[in-house]
Design an enzyme around this catalytic site. Structure first.
Site, short mmCIF file in Angstrom:
data_model
loop_
_atom_site.label_atom_id
_atom_site.label_comp_id
_atom_site.label_asym_id
_atom_site.label_seq_id
_atom_site.Cartn_x
_atom_site.Cartn_y
_atom_site.Cartn_z
N ARG A 289 0.91 -1.17 0.00
CA ARG A 289 0.00 0.00 0.00
C ARG A 289 0.92 1.19 0.00
NH1 ARG A 289 -2.53 3.77 -0.96
NH2 ARG A 289 -4.29 4.68 0.16
N HIS B 212 1.68 7.31 1.20
CA HIS B 212 0.53 8.21 1.07
C HIS B 212 0.22 8.85 2.41
CE1 HIS B 212 -1.35 4.55 2.73
NE2 HIS B 212 -2.33 5.32 3.16
N HIS C 175 -3.33 11.00 4.63
CA HIS C 175 -4.75 11.33 4.61
C HIS C 175 -4.92 12.72 5.20
CE1 HIS C 175 -5.25 7.10 3.83
NE2 HIS C 175 -4.58 6.82 4.92
N GLU D 238 -5.49 7.41 11.16
CA GLU D 238 -5.71 6.01 10.76
C GLU D 238 -5.33 5.09 11.91
OE1 GLU D 238 -4.08 4.87 6.94
OE2 GLU D 238 -3.40 2.94 7.71
N HIS E 227 2.76 7.47 5.32
CA HIS E 227 2.95 6.08 5.76
C HIS E 227 2.85 5.12 4.58
CE1 HIS E 227 -1.35 7.10 6.25
NE2 HIS E 227 -1.60 5.86 5.87
N GLU F 216 -10.82 5.83 1.65
CA GLU F 216 -9.53 5.22 1.36
C GLU F 216 -9.15 5.45 -0.10
OE1 GLU F 216 -7.11 3.93 2.90
OE2 GLU F 216 -6.11 2.66 1.43
MN MN Z 1 -3.47 5.07 5.01
#
Ligand code: MN
Ligand code: MN
Length: 380
Positions: free
Chosen positions: A88, A91, A93, A98, A137, A160
């Site tokens: 993943r 990125h 947010h 989170e 993260h 998401e």
């Molecule tokens: Mn995330």
């Protein structure tokens, strides 16, 4: 002089209907239910694992936001699966912090804080992480099996699928700016992705050094990992609760996470949370959940594995474990301070004559009520 909302919007030159003054909170669906006694309580459960979700090279994710699940304005959730090496991507947010509970497999997280620290740590089943809002993260499955975790975010408007990803940003930036930004020739960026990767299929990373060389680590004072299952649980006759608020897990300033087990026939006692909304994800068992919504309204729904429950702040609720399996669930609250008020403890601690006048239950009976919080009561 009093500045009205209209003055504020006009002064800002926006003319926005319903613009909020600083410190003002928009009315949520739960607020409107309380304000309108004729409104029924809407559905408060959601089948997250039946969503198609978003599929990428290294894994996939399914989400529950206020868009799919109207009541859940205070918290959103995601169920994510990563293949071994599935990454993943890097990125952040803008909208929410989170939190995650590791269900199966192993995962490596990296988290970059505004002081330039970068924590790299591995997690296994029963571990949790917390990333403050806006911190960069990445997450990577370590194999050998598929990794599964449940993510919870402290805003229901979070998605998401709408996050700030480095491939998205760099793909939109001219080679000239990238070259200057990284002080490297333009050719460096000739083959970078042109749009968001989301979950890349990466290589399974090497084990972390157990004894890192001096000067190689740049880690902040607070870790973003907490071993929730390693905590001694609160034991009740009907089950167990493990809880990590900002007291147990200091970096988790805006979030409390928990893991609960309920034996067949057990009752999670009648209670409410004065300061937070609650979001639940069921790993096993069958549970009957009842929500009390004031003004003669309550609603009961049954849930099982892969389903989500949302309980608005202040709404009374209780859980009945239907069996035959033990119920296991992950819980999240959008406050770093955990607060719970239990109906039974309240009636045991208020002067008994008040309870008698209020309910008609004889004072001699009221005097026998247990003064401690019942937590989870065993099958009768
Ligand atoms: Mn995330
Ligand atoms: Mn609760």
């Amino acid at each position: 002089m009093t500045v009205t909302r209209r003055d504020f919007a006009a002064a800002a030159g926006l003319g926005l209907v319903g613009a909020l003054l600083p410190g003002e909170r928009r009315m949520t669906l739960a607020d409107r239910i309380m304000a309108e006694p004729a409104e029924p309580i809407p559905p408060f459960t959601f089948k997250i694992e039946q969503q198609v979700g978003k599929i990428a090279a290294g894994g996939y994710a399914r989400e529950a936001t206020v868009k799919e699940f109207a009541l859940s304005e205070g918290l959103a959730g995601v169920s994510m699966y990563l293949k071994p090496g599935g990454l993943r991507e890097l990125h952040w947010h803008a909208l929410a912090a989170e939190w995650a509970f590791m269900d199966r497999g192993r995962c490596r997280i990296t988290v970059f804080d505004p002081d330039g620290h970068n924590e790299v740590v591995d997690l296994g089943p029963g571990d949790i992480w917390y990333f403050p809002r806006g911190y960069g993260h990445s997450l990577q499955g370590l194999g050998p099996e598929e990794t599964h975790f449940v993510l919870i975010f402290d805003s229901g408007h979070f998605s998401e699928y709408g996050t700030f990803s480095i491939t998205d940003w760099m793909g939109l930036t001219t080679p000239n700016v990238l070259s200057q930004n990284f002080s490297t020739p333009q050719a460096t960026f000739a083959n970078i992705p042109k749009k968001e990767v989301y979950i890349a299929q990466g290589r399974v990373p090497a084990p972390l050094p157990s004894d890192p060389a001096p000067g190689t680590e740049r880690v902040g004072s607070e870790t973003h990992r907490y071993r929730l299952m390693a905590q001694a649980p609160h034991e009740f006759p009907g089950g167990t609760i493990r809880l990590a608020s900002s007291v147990e897990f200091p970096v988790s300033r805006t979030f409390t996470g928990a893991y609960m087990t309920l034996k067949p026939g057990a009752l999670r006692a009648m209670h409410w949370h004065p300061n937070a909304d609650e979001w639940q994800y069921y790993l096993s068992g069958r549970v009957r959940v009842t929500l009390f919504g004031s003004s003669g309204r309550s609603r009961t729904e049954e849930v099982g594995p892969g389903e989500v429950v949302y309980i608005p702040r202040g709404f009374g609720h209780h859980l009945e474990s239907l069996g035959p399996d033990e119920a296991r669930l992950v819980l999240g609250f959008n406050s770093g301070i955990y607060q719970e008020s239990s109906l039974a403890q309240w009636l045991a601690t208020v002067p008994p004559e008040i309870v008698t006048d209020n309910t008609g239950i004889p004072e001699s009976t009221v005097a026998g009520f247990s003064r401690s919080t019942p937590g989870i009561i065993a099958s009768r």
